[in-house]
Design a protein around this motif. Structure first.
Motif, PDB file in Angstrom:
ATOM      1  N   TRP A  50     -49.073  32.065  -8.083  1.00  0.00           N
ATOM      2  CA  TRP A  50     -48.235  30.864  -8.071  1.00  0.00           C
ATOM      3  C   TRP A  50     -48.737  29.835  -9.092  1.00  0.00           C
ATOM      4  N   LYS A  51     -50.050  29.574  -9.055  1.00  0.00           N
ATOM      5  CA  LYS A  51     -50.612  28.585  -9.975  1.00  0.00           C
ATOM      6  C   LYS A  51     -50.547  29.056 -11.431  1.00  0.00           C
ATOM      7  N   THR A  53     -48.203  31.034 -12.749  1.00  0.00           N
ATOM      8  CA  THR A  53     -46.820  30.880 -13.216  1.00  0.00           C
ATOM      9  C   THR A  53     -46.476  29.419 -13.466  1.00  0.00           C
ATOM     10  N   GLU A  54     -47.064  28.515 -12.670  1.00  0.00           N
ATOM     11  CA  GLU A  54     -46.858  27.081 -12.926  1.00  0.00           C
ATOM     12  C   GLU A  54     -47.488  26.682 -14.257  1.00  0.00           C
ATOM     13  N   LYS A  59     -40.678  28.891 -14.575  1.00  0.00           N
ATOM     14  CA  LYS A  59     -40.108  28.085 -13.498  1.00  0.00           C
ATOM     15  C   LYS A  59     -39.445  28.918 -12.403  1.00  0.00           C
ATOM     16  N   SER A  62     -42.080  30.863 -10.422  1.00  0.00           N
ATOM     17  CA  SER A  62     -42.934  29.865  -9.796  1.00  0.00           C
ATOM     18  C   SER A  62     -42.254  29.254  -8.571  1.00  0.00           C
ATOM     19  N   SER A  63     -40.959  28.960  -8.687  1.00  0.00           N
ATOM     20  CA  SER A  63     -40.230  28.378  -7.557  1.00  0.00           C
ATOM     21  C   SER A  63     -40.087  29.380  -6.418  1.00  0.00           C
ATOM     22  N   GLY A  66     -43.575  29.719  -4.855  1.00  0.00           N
ATOM     23  CA  GLY A  66     -43.867  28.463  -4.170  1.00  0.00           C
ATOM     24  C   GLY A  66     -43.093  28.331  -2.876  1.00  0.00           C
TER      25      GLY A  66
END
Length: 262
Positions: A50-51, A53-54, A59, A62-63, A66
Motif C-alpha cells: 500500500w505504501k 503504491t502511494e 492511485k 493504492s486506493s 487502502g
C-alpha cells in the motif's frame, strides 16, 4: 522532486521509523508461535505494498489496497482479540515500567538486562516426582505481564524455588496445595492463587479445572504454565492458551528456558 524529498530524512522521521519498528516487534512477539503469525506477515506485506503504491503515485491500486486495509480493521480486531488483550495487558501491567522489565523489553536494542535465572530443572524435577505420586499441581511462571491481579487472590510469598519446596507446597495435606502458585525470577511469590478458567470448548474433556485454569491465564497473559494431572500423573506445558507438545524432559526444559528468554 517528490522522490528526492522522500530521501531527505529528518530526526522526526528517524523517531517515527524506530517507533513503528518497536511496535511491529512487539506484535511479532505476541503472535510468534501461533496460527496468527501468518496473518500478521500477510498484513505487513499488504501494508508495505500500500505504501509503495502511494509513493509511486499508483492511485488506482493504492486506493484499492487502502480500502481493503480500512475495511479489514474490524476483522483484524476479531482475529487478533487475544493478542490485542495481551498487548494492552503488557502496556498496562504494573511492573512494565520497572527498570528490569523496561530493559528486558528493549533487549533487541542491545541494552543489557539484569535478571535472575529461573531454576527450570528444579521445577521439572518436582513435577516429575509429583507425577509419580499423582499429586496434582498448577505452576505459573510469570514473564513480562504483571500477575498482580491474580496474586491478590492467594497468599503472598517470597520463597526461593527448590524442588523440595515445590513438592511440599503441593503435598496433599499441605494447607497451601489448593490452587496455583506463581513463580517470578526464581521466587515463589504467591500460593493458593485462583486463576481465570478458560471457556474454550476445544479443550478435550479429559482435562480438568487445573488445565482449564492454565489455558485461561495463558490466554490473558504471556505467562507459562505447568500442570501435573492428579488422575494420570502426566505433565502438561501450556503457553499462549495452547498445549505445547514435548517428547522428553530434556526437550521440555529446553523449551521453557527458550520461552523465558523471550
Amino acid at each position: 522532486m517528490d522522490f528526492l524529498n522522500f530521501l531527505e530524512f529528518k530526526i522526526t522521521d528517524v523517531i517515527d521509523i524506530v517507533l513503528v519498528a518497536a511496535l511491529l516487534y512487539y506484535i511479532y512477539k505476541l503472535v510468534k508461535g501461533t496460527v496468527a503469525i501468518n496473518i500478521f506477515i500477510g498484513i505487513v506485506i499488504v501494508w508495505a505494498l500500500w505504501k509503495l503504491t502511494e509513493l509511486l503515485q499508483m492511485k488506482m491500486i493504492s486506493s484499492m489496497v487502502g480500502g481493503f486495509m480500512n475495511i479489514g480493521l474490524i476483522a483484524l480486531i476479531i482475529v487478533f482479540q487475544q493478542e490485542i488483550r495481551k498487548f494492552l495487558l503488557m502496556i498496562g501491567s504494573t511492573n512494565f515500567a520497572s527498570k528490569r522489565n523496561f530493559l528486558k523489553h528493549f533487549k533487541f536494542l542491545k541494552q543489557e538486562a539484569i535478571s535472575t535465572s529461573t531454576d527450570v530443572e528444579a521445577i521439572i524435577g518436582a513435577c516429575e516426582r509429583m507425577g509419580t505420586s499423582k499429586t496434582g499441581a498448577l505452576i505459573v511462571i510469570e514473564r513480562n505481564n504483571s500477575m498482580d491481579f491474580v496474586k491478590s487472590t492467594g497468599d503472598a510469598m517470597n520463597i526461593k524455588v527448590t524442588q523440595p519446596i515445590l513438592e511440599s507446597i503441593f503435598f496433599k495435606n499441605s494447607p497451601l496445595h489448593d490452587g496455583a502458585i506463581v513463580i517470578q525470577d526464581n521466587y515463589i511469590t504467591a500460593t493458593r492463587v485462583i486463576l481465570p478458567v478458560s471457556n474454550d470448548r476445544n479443550i478435550p474433556l479429559r482435562f480438568g479445572l487445573r488445565h482449564r485454569a492454565a489455558v485461561g491465564i495463558t490466554e490473558k497473559t504471556d505467562a507459562l504454565c505447568l500442570v501435573v494431572s492428579e488422575e494420570t500423573g502426566s505433565i502438561s506445558y501450556i503457553k499462549n492458551g495452547d498445549f505445547v507438545p514435548f517428547k522428553n524432559r530434556e526437550e521440555l526444559v529446553k523449551r521453557i528456558k527458550k520461552d523465558l528468554e523471550q
